[in-house]
Design an enzyme around this catalytic site. Structure first.
Site, PDB file in Angstrom:
ATOM      1  CE  LYS A 285      36.262  29.153  77.862  1.00 29.35           C
ATOM      2  NZ  LYS A 285      36.793  30.512  77.721  1.00 29.35           N
TER       3      LYS A 285
ATOM      4  CE  LYS B 113      39.864  25.292  73.976  1.00 32.56           C
ATOM      5  NZ  LYS B 113      39.754  26.700  73.845  1.00 32.56           N
TER       6      LYS B 113
ATOM      7  CE  LYS C   8      45.481  31.266  78.794  1.00 40.00           C
ATOM      8  NZ  LYS C   8      44.169  31.486  78.142  1.00 40.00           N
TER       9      LYS C   8
HETATM   10  P1  TYM Z   1      42.290  32.237  75.174  1.00 42.00           P
HETATM   11  O1  TYM Z   1      42.887  33.029  76.283  1.00 42.00           O
HETATM   12  O2  TYM Z   1      41.520  31.003  75.511  1.00 42.00           O
HETATM   13  O3  TYM Z   1      43.402  31.821  74.148  1.00 42.00           O
HETATM   14  C1  TYM Z   1      44.245  32.768  73.537  1.00 42.00           C
HETATM   15  C2  TYM Z   1      44.539  32.374  72.101  1.00 42.00           C
HETATM   16  O4  TYM Z   1      45.098  31.065  72.062  1.00 42.00           O
HETATM   17  C3  TYM Z   1      44.374  30.253  71.149  1.00 42.00           C
HETATM   18  N1  TYM Z   1      44.368  28.870  71.653  1.00 42.00           N
HETATM   19  C4  TYM Z   1      44.784  27.807  70.952  1.00 42.00           C
HETATM   20  N2  TYM Z   1      45.275  27.675  69.712  1.00 42.00           N
HETATM   21  C5  TYM Z   1      45.618  26.436  69.301  1.00 42.00           C
HETATM   22  N3  TYM Z   1      45.482  25.329  70.072  1.00 42.00           N
HETATM   23  C6  TYM Z   1      44.984  25.399  71.325  1.00 42.00           C
HETATM   24  N4  TYM Z   1      44.872  24.325  72.074  1.00 42.00           N
HETATM   25  C7  TYM Z   1      44.602  26.696  71.821  1.00 42.00           C
HETATM   26  N5  TYM Z   1      44.094  27.135  72.999  1.00 42.00           N
HETATM   27  C8  TYM Z   1      43.956  28.465  72.872  1.00 42.00           C
HETATM   28  C9  TYM Z   1      42.977  30.846  71.128  1.00 42.00           C
HETATM   29  O5  TYM Z   1      42.297  30.508  69.944  1.00 42.00           O
HETATM   30  C10 TYM Z   1      43.261  32.321  71.230  1.00 42.00           C
HETATM   31  O6  TYM Z   1      43.549  32.866  69.965  1.00 42.00           O
HETATM   32  N6  TYM Z   1      38.192  34.694  73.820  1.00 42.00           N
HETATM   33  C11 TYM Z   1      39.628  34.640  73.651  1.00 42.00           C
HETATM   34  C12 TYM Z   1      40.340  35.918  74.046  1.00 42.00           C
HETATM   35  C13 TYM Z   1      39.810  37.153  73.421  1.00 42.00           C
HETATM   36  C14 TYM Z   1      39.974  37.560  72.062  1.00 42.00           C
HETATM   37  C15 TYM Z   1      39.319  38.820  71.971  1.00 42.00           C
HETATM   38  C16 TYM Z   1      40.609  37.016  70.968  1.00 42.00           C
HETATM   39  C17 TYM Z   1      39.086  38.120  74.031  1.00 42.00           C
HETATM   40  N7  TYM Z   1      38.793  39.124  73.179  1.00 42.00           N
HETATM   41  C18 TYM Z   1      39.277  39.516  70.761  1.00 42.00           C
HETATM   42  C19 TYM Z   1      40.560  37.717  69.762  1.00 42.00           C
HETATM   43  C20 TYM Z   1      39.906  38.954  69.675  1.00 42.00           C
HETATM   44  C21 TYM Z   1      40.172  33.528  74.520  1.00 42.00           C
HETATM   45  O7  TYM Z   1      39.566  33.101  75.449  1.00 42.00           O
HETATM   46  O8  TYM Z   1      41.410  33.174  74.235  1.00 42.00           O
END
Ligand code: TYM
Length: 332
Positions: A111, A194, A197
């Protein structure tokens, strides 16, 4: 009941990756677990963002989650900045986690990009805040996509070191729940990246809000190799793009890749892509209609989130009080 926590950043519309890798798996846990789900706006400001858009994006993310099947009555659904425990515990964790641990985080490297000196310090300590999100509720099960695995390992290291440093078995161990054939949905333009967004190319992802034409066009243009689909899953070896599209159809249809290939093995991609686009549109259309309906009454969404935050605080506040006592802060 075992407590579940997960979060999603309001840094854009959720993608098919977010949906298949995470959100969809959150829905059934509402009935079997004590489920807490959070729109993580504190995380969203670690990277460039538009303050004029953030509130609307946060509400839209919440509406998308409800439209996907989260029920604010059956789970706790709220916005991270509404519950102060997250930032308070994250600060304590900033003082528990070691720089050496953070330096190993691959997501920070991805990132931050080439100009690491220009990354925010928030982006660097992002995993500490994530650990705080989960541990402020003593949650033990965390349903996420495959990309979050390393962050959850770090959260366990933080919990252990806190317990050791402050002489208490206070924070529990966390277990990731990484489920299904779509735990890692790949970019439609590059089978090694991957789906995200924040990818510069909108063609690389399906957004949950894409209409039928956009879905059909993106799938039609998705990168593939020239060979027809293999007859069995073993034939997907070394064919990242084919594997991704087959995985997406399997996930949407609730089938295995093997079953998808039993039906479609031997077909060329142009034919298969039509089937896939149709299945996606059928799956997404009702979600989009519900999202639109919910956003027609933004006050109701905000009210549900306020209630969610109240319920979240009721769980987190006593845990925070005890954490701060263990650290040695003078009671308020
Ligand atoms: P974020 O917002 O990037 O994504 C949210 C969730 O979607 C999953 N994800 C995917 N799964 C499969 N294929 C993909 N291409 C893909 N892109 C995203 C992510 O694995 C995630 O589960 N750091 C986290 C948010 C967060 C969080 C937490 C999660 C903050 N605090 C505590 C769990 C527990 C994040 O940026 O997710």
């Amino acid at each position: 009941k075992q407590r579940v926590f997960s979060g999603i950043q309001p840094s854009g519309v959720p993608t098919l990756g977010n949906y298949l890798g995470a959100i969809r798996n959150w829905v059934p846990l509402q009935d079997t677990h004590d489920a807490i789900y959070c729109v993580v706006d504190l995380h969203a400001i670690t990277q460039p963002f538009d303050p004029k858009q953030l509130a609307a994006q946060t509400r839209e993310m919440a509406a998308a989650l409800i439209a996907c099947g989260l029920d604010p009555e059956r789970c706790v659904l709220f916005v991270q900045s509404h519950v102060h425990a997250h930032a308070r515990l994250a600060w304590i964790f900033n003082c528990v986690a070691r720089l050496g641990w953070l330096n190993r985080m691959t997501q920070f490297k991805d990132k931050a990009g080439k100009d690491r000196e220009a990354a925010s310090s928030g982006l660097y300590v992002y995993p500490n805040l994530m650990a705080a999100d989960i541990l402020a509720y003593h949650a033990t099960l965390v349903p996420v996509g495959d990309d979050q695995k390393q962050h959850l390992e770090l959260a366990n290291d933080i919990a252990q070191k806190f317990n050791h440093d402050f002489g208490a078995e206070f924070f529990p161990a966390i277990e990731p729940l990484i489920q299904g054939v779509a735990a890692r949905v790949m970019s439609l333009r590059d089978g090694t990246k991957k789906m995200s967004k924040s990818d510069a190319s909108d063609q690389s992802r399906i957004n949950l809000t894409d209409d039928a034409d956009a879905v059909a066009l993106k799938i039609r243009r998705a990168r593939t190799d020239p060979e027809p689909l293999p007859e069995s899953a073993a034939g997907l070896e070394g064919r990242a793009e084919a594997r991704n599209l087959v995985g997406i159809l399997a996930a949407v249809a609730g089938a295995t890749p093997e079953a998808v290939l039993r039906d479609h093995g031997g077909k060329g991609f142009s034919e298969f892509k039509e089937v896939l686009a149709e299945a996606l549109v059928a799956h997404l259309t009702p979600i989009q209609a519900e999202m639109k309906r919910l956003l027609g009454d933004p006050g109701a969404v905000d009210a549900a989130l306020r209630l969610g935050a109240e319920r979240a605080r009721a769980v987190a506040d006593p845990i925070m009080t005890e954490a701060e006592r263990l650290v040695g802060f003078l009671p308020r």
